[in-house]
Write an enzyme that holds these catalytic residues in place. Structure first.
Site, PDB file in Angstrom:
ATOM      1  N   HIS A   1      -4.400  -8.620   3.591  1.00 38.78           N
ATOM      2  CA  HIS A   1      -5.923  -8.557   3.748  1.00 38.78           C
ATOM      3  C   HIS A   1      -6.333  -9.449   5.005  1.00 38.78           C
ATOM      4  O   HIS A   1      -5.873 -10.543   4.984  1.00 38.78           O
ATOM      5  CB  HIS A   1      -6.642  -9.401   2.330  1.00 38.78           C
ATOM      6  CG  HIS A   1      -6.400  -8.359   1.207  1.00 38.78           C
ATOM      7  ND1 HIS A   1      -6.439  -8.781  -0.009  1.00 38.78           N
ATOM      8  CD2 HIS A   1      -6.153  -6.933   1.090  1.00 38.78           C
ATOM      9  CE1 HIS A   1      -6.128  -7.669  -0.786  1.00 38.78           C
ATOM     10  NE2 HIS A   1      -6.160  -6.649  -0.206  1.00 38.78           N
TER      11      HIS A   1
ATOM     12  N   TYR B   1      -9.549 -10.207  -7.177  1.00 40.29           N
ATOM     13  CA  TYR B   1      -8.762 -10.236  -8.273  1.00 40.29           C
ATOM     14  C   TYR B   1      -9.036 -11.579  -9.077  1.00 40.29           C
ATOM     15  O   TYR B   1      -8.621 -11.643 -10.417  1.00 40.29           O
ATOM     16  CB  TYR B   1      -7.274 -10.629  -7.617  1.00 40.29           C
ATOM     17  CG  TYR B   1      -6.951  -9.571  -6.749  1.00 40.29           C
ATOM     18  CD1 TYR B   1      -6.330  -8.286  -7.278  1.00 40.29           C
ATOM     19  CD2 TYR B   1      -6.811  -9.510  -5.246  1.00 40.29           C
ATOM     20  CE1 TYR B   1      -6.010  -7.179  -6.800  1.00 40.29           C
ATOM     21  CE2 TYR B   1      -6.321  -8.400  -4.666  1.00 40.29           C
ATOM     22  CZ  TYR B   1      -5.912  -7.321  -5.364  1.00 40.29           C
ATOM     23  OH  TYR B   1      -5.416  -6.401  -4.687  1.00 40.29           O
TER      24      TYR B   1
ATOM     25  N   HIS C   1      -1.949   2.026  -5.853  1.00 42.61           N
ATOM     26  CA  HIS C   1      -2.770   1.160  -5.723  1.00 42.61           C
ATOM     27  C   HIS C   1      -2.862   0.285  -7.068  1.00 42.61           C
ATOM     28  O   HIS C   1      -3.058  -0.899  -6.928  1.00 42.61           O
ATOM     29  CB  HIS C   1      -4.255   1.388  -5.258  1.00 42.61           C
ATOM     30  CG  HIS C   1      -4.786   0.452  -4.166  1.00 42.61           C
ATOM     31  ND1 HIS C   1      -4.102   0.454  -2.809  1.00 42.61           N
ATOM     32  CD2 HIS C   1      -5.650  -0.508  -4.119  1.00 42.61           C
ATOM     33  CE1 HIS C   1      -4.714  -0.547  -2.112  1.00 42.61           C
ATOM     34  NE2 HIS C   1      -5.578  -1.008  -2.832  1.00 42.61           N
TER      35      HIS C   1
ATOM     36  N   ARG D   1      -0.086  -2.257  -6.942  1.00 44.70           N
ATOM     37  CA  ARG D   1      -0.407  -3.225  -5.853  1.00 44.70           C
ATOM     38  C   ARG D   1      -1.414  -4.178  -6.515  1.00 44.70           C
ATOM     39  O   ARG D   1      -1.150  -5.442  -6.397  1.00 44.70           O
ATOM     40  CB  ARG D   1      -0.949  -2.724  -4.741  1.00 44.70           C
ATOM     41  CG  ARG D   1      -1.554  -3.690  -3.498  1.00 44.70           C
ATOM     42  CD  ARG D   1      -1.692  -2.774  -2.384  1.00 44.70           C
ATOM     43  NE  ARG D   1      -2.764  -3.100  -1.543  1.00 44.70           N
ATOM     44  CZ  ARG D   1      -2.665  -4.153  -0.546  1.00 44.70           C
ATOM     45  NH1 ARG D   1      -1.285  -4.619  -0.332  1.00 44.70           N
ATOM     46  NH2 ARG D   1      -3.302  -4.765   0.222  1.00 44.70           N
TER      47      ARG D   1
ATOM     48  N   ARG E   1       0.637  -1.163   0.032  1.00 47.45           N
ATOM     49  CA  ARG E   1      -0.007  -0.130  -0.015  1.00 47.45           C
ATOM     50  C   ARG E   1       1.071   1.170  -0.034  1.00 47.45           C
ATOM     51  O   ARG E   1       2.053   1.166   0.603  1.00 47.45           O
ATOM     52  CB  ARG E   1      -0.743   0.008   1.351  1.00 47.45           C
ATOM     53  CG  ARG E   1      -1.909  -1.241   1.328  1.00 47.45           C
ATOM     54  CD  ARG E   1      -2.726  -0.924   2.671  1.00 47.45           C
ATOM     55  NE  ARG E   1      -3.796  -2.035   2.838  1.00 47.45           N
ATOM     56  CZ  ARG E   1      -3.380  -3.269   3.614  1.00 47.45           C
ATOM     57  NH1 ARG E   1      -2.246  -3.248   4.052  1.00 47.45           N
ATOM     58  NH2 ARG E   1      -4.503  -4.283   3.622  1.00 47.45           N
TER      59      ARG E   1
ATOM     60  N   LYS F   1      -2.928  -1.500   7.615  1.00 48.27           N
ATOM     61  CA  LYS F   1      -3.906  -0.817   8.026  1.00 48.27           C
ATOM     62  C   LYS F   1      -4.006  -1.201   9.684  1.00 48.27           C
ATOM     63  O   LYS F   1      -3.861  -2.341  10.045  1.00 48.27           O
ATOM     64  CB  LYS F   1      -5.267  -1.193   7.445  1.00 48.27           C
ATOM     65  CG  LYS F   1      -5.421  -0.788   6.148  1.00 48.27           C
ATOM     66  CD  LYS F   1      -6.644  -1.067   5.434  1.00 48.27           C
ATOM     67  CE  LYS F   1      -6.930  -0.310   3.983  1.00 48.27           C
ATOM     68  NZ  LYS F   1      -8.038  -0.783   3.499  1.00 48.27           N
TER      69      LYS F   1
END
Length: 305
Positions: free
Chosen positions: A270, A279, A244, A247, A148, A172
């Site tokens: 994630h 994806y 992004h 990524r 990120r 995050k």
């Protein structure tokens, strides 16, 4: 009690109880202030503990004139969370957004770049420019590790474990994870640190940060966007591209090469596999190949190989 007090309390709740990132918290608070500004503009004196559904509905009606359905849905979700918090704390008995539906929006699939497009993007970097080596290393690190943008700009020299083949990143909610790093990316980072960064005097608070600007301070998110945007224009890449995108492109490439979705989930950091599953929707050709190669009726299934 007024909006300001409740918003401050809610912000503390998001920081301490939910452990959200600074950017996520700012987004939540910004959306609440959109409602507050609307109430002020129309002289509606409703407090957070007494505001009614009709006032919220009118706000949503007005905001829908100037924002996209996706943004509208995000605002509704954020406000619903705020009023749920007020119920949890005992300030309200109901949520005025319970019966307000978000607009239907389709799944927005991110743009991706193919490997040749990535190579083209990086090849446009002017390595004779003082910042050229840094910018190449930035793109190689985002793409090569699937980071990120916040993870990139906060990457620390003390988090580089090259002998072990890993880097430590803070994702995050300040959750850390170890990400494998390829030897080519290690080479670029070492070159940047020892041949470019060592000529910059870092600010005291950024002395351990890997990527610095010319004044010795860590780069901003906006600066990374600008660097990539300018390179795309130079490379004549017409897609909407940001950090992004690199990524997403990293993850999509791994998927099409047959990497397990669970492994990609771990690499990207994630929490939920459902986030990674987006994806799968990016490459129908890959799905067709999966069916052809692994379907129980396929003549080339693994059992028969």
């Amino acid at each position: 009690m007024g909006w300001r007090t409740k918003i401050i309390d809610y912000k503390s709740y998001l920081q301490i109880e939910r452990n959200l990132s600074k950017n996520s918290i700012e987004s939540y608070i910004s959306d609440i202030y959109k409602l507050v500004n609307y109430l002020n503009d129309f002289n509606i004196g409703s407090a957070p503990i007494s505001i009614q559904k009709k006032d919220i509905q009118q706000f949503i009606y007005e905001i829908a004139k100037i924002v996209s359905p996706r943004t509208q849905a995000r605002i509704i979700s954020g406000l619903r969370s705020f009023f749920d918090y007020l119920i949890f704390e005992g300030y309200r008995e109901d949520n005025p957004l319970d019966l307000i539906k978000s607009p239907k929006i389709g799944r927005k699939l991110p743009d991706t770049l193919s490997k040749p497009e990535i190579d083209k993007l990086i090849s446009t970097i002017d390595l004779s420019h003082p910042q050229g080596e840094r910018n190449r290393t930035i793109l190689e690190t985002i793409y090569g590790c699937g980071l990120r943008v916040s993870e990139l700009i906060n990457l620390r020299i003390s988090d580089l474990f090259f002998d072990e083949g890993f880097i430590k990143v803070s994702g995050k909610g300040d959750k850390s994870r170890f990400v494998p790093i390829h030897h080519t990316t290690i080479k670029y980072i070492n070159t940047y640190i020892h041949e470019v960064r060592n000529h910059i005097t870092p600010h005291k608070e950024d002395s351990d940060i890997v990527f610095l600007n010319r004044r010795g301070k860590r780069l901003t998110r906006q600066m990374i966007f600008i660097i990539i945007k300018n390179l795309c224009a130079k490379a004549n890449i017409q897609k909407t591209v940001g950090p992004h995108t690199l990524r997403h492109s990293f993850a999509t490439y791994l998927l099409t090469e047959g990497v397990d979705l669970r492994a990609i989930q771990q690499l990207l950091g994630h929490e939920s596999i459902t986030t990674t599953e987006i994806y799968v929707h990016l490459d129908n050709k890959y799905l067709q190949e999966v069916v052809e190669n692994f379907h129980p009726r396929s003549n080339t299934s693994r059992k028969e190989k």
